[in-house]
Structures are given as C-alpha cells and as structure tokens.
Design an enzyme around this catalytic site. Sequence first.
Site, short mmCIF file in Angstrom:
data_model
loop_
_atom_site.label_atom_id
_atom_site.label_comp_id
_atom_site.label_asym_id
_atom_site.label_seq_id
_atom_site.Cartn_x
_atom_site.Cartn_y
_atom_site.Cartn_z
N SER A 71 1.28 4.08 -3.07
CA SER A 71 1.07 5.52 -2.92
C SER A 71 2.26 6.30 -3.45
O SER A 71 2.10 7.37 -4.05
CB SER A 71 0.80 5.87 -1.46
N LYS A 72 3.46 5.78 -3.26
CA LYS A 72 4.65 6.47 -3.73
C LYS A 72 4.86 6.30 -5.24
O LYS A 72 5.47 7.16 -5.89
CB LYS A 72 5.87 6.00 -2.96
N ALA A 89 0.83 -1.21 0.00
CA ALA A 89 0.00 0.00 0.00
C ALA A 89 0.86 1.26 0.00
O ALA A 89 0.58 2.22 -0.72
CB ALA A 89 -0.93 0.00 1.21
N TYR A 90 1.91 1.26 0.82
CA TYR A 90 2.80 2.42 0.89
C TYR A 90 3.51 2.64 -0.45
O TYR A 90 3.55 3.76 -0.97
CB TYR A 90 3.82 2.21 2.01
N ALA A 91 4.06 1.56 -1.01
CA ALA A 91 4.76 1.69 -2.29
C ALA A 91 3.82 2.12 -3.40
O ALA A 91 4.20 2.90 -4.28
CB ALA A 91 5.43 0.36 -2.65
#
Length: 245
Positions: free
Chosen positions: A157-158, A153-155
């Site tokens: 978003s990035k 999820a974090y990746a």
Amino acid sequence: MSATEQRVAIVTGGSRGIGRETAERLAADGMAVVVVYAGNQAEADAAVENITARGGRAIAAQADVADERAVAAVFDQAEAVFGGVDVVVHAAGRMVLAPLAELDLDDLDRMHRTNIRGTFVVDQQAARRVRDGGAIINFSTSVLALALPGYAAYAASKGAVEAITLILARELRGRDITVNAVAPGPTATALFLDGKDEQTVAKMAAQPPLERLGTPADIAELVSFLAGPARWINGQVVRANGGIA
C-alpha cells in the site's frame, strides 16, 4: 501576520501519533491547522486545545479519508474558516501485519482503502485546491526498503503512495507546489507499538546506527521542513529512520 496572510495546513490523522505532533508543530511554525480525525473526536479536540492554548489557530474536522465527499467537505471548511489551503499533510493510515499466506483479505481491502484510495482522494483535493506556493506531503514507510516479513500488504500500500507522490509532483508543473513523501522508520507511536513485545521493540530500536526508535517529534521536524523552507525538494521520498536503510 494577519489572518489573510497566514498559511493554512490540513493534517489528516491529526488526532494522535505523528499526525498530532505534526499538527502541533505546524501550528508552532505559525500556520492555522485543520486537524482531521476518523473517529477519535476527543483526541482531535485535545490537539486543537493544545494549539489554541499556545496562541495558535486550529479546528477539528471529521472525515473518512477514502470518502471523497467527506474530504471535499474538509477542504470547504478550511477555506471557509481560514481562507484557503497551503499545506496538506496526509498522515492517516492503517496497518495490519501478517504473513502474506495468512493475511485476511478483508484486512487487505480495508488497509488498501485507507492507505491507497485515501491517499488518492486527499491528494486529488489537494491538487485541485492547494494555493500556488504550497506543499503536499504524504506518508510512506522505510519498511519498503527493509522488506520485513509480515509487512507485504502494508508495504504494498505504501509503494502505491510513493508512486502517487512522484507522479503528482510532475503533474503539478508550473504551480510552484512541492509534493513529497516522508518514510519513517520504527517510530514510537501507538500504531507501531501495538502488538509488539518488549524484545521485538528493543531489537528494532537497536537497528539504526543512532540506536533508538524515532519519535513523533523527529518526523514532525521533517514535515515542517518540507512544508516550509524546503522549496527545492520536490518529487522525493525522504527516509527518516536514523540510518536504518
């Protein structure tokens, strides 16, 4: 240098970690700085005090980066106090780690609101209001290349941050404004260290050929370069990770 000639930087996430180190570095480079914080006023005020104690000029401003009215008000304040905006460093971010199958979707929504909508909102104001000759610097992550479990999820978003960065650089043709993203590797910040045991931290520190974690100062040095002399670097994602990938 007179106040009217001084370059002005807005740094989101400026109350701690990489953002704070960046705010203090840009002030040391001679810029007036707006330290933008979400909720930690005490830390933002401390950053401003550190800058002013060294002879710099800085103010703190509160904003949820995903709130377009709040972000517009920060730019208004920068223009009213310092005369304009030349550099925008968007370091504010949120990270929640879990395997894709287990991540709470409310955490996904909150993270993407900050990391994706926040980047879009900040960059939208920057695109409208940064003076010609300026720089916009977003933050991605080297995790995109590493594909580490737990970071889906974090990746994701990035990955959106990188897309926004590369496209905005091309949309600003003719303005002499550079738009780049910095993609740190493992860096010793509270955000990175939170929830990790010593063994995990030591393992990640051993991954780069330089065999250490990055420091906020390592990242701030790159931001300083992109914000100042690096006028021929544009539309790029610069991986600052000690050679990890």
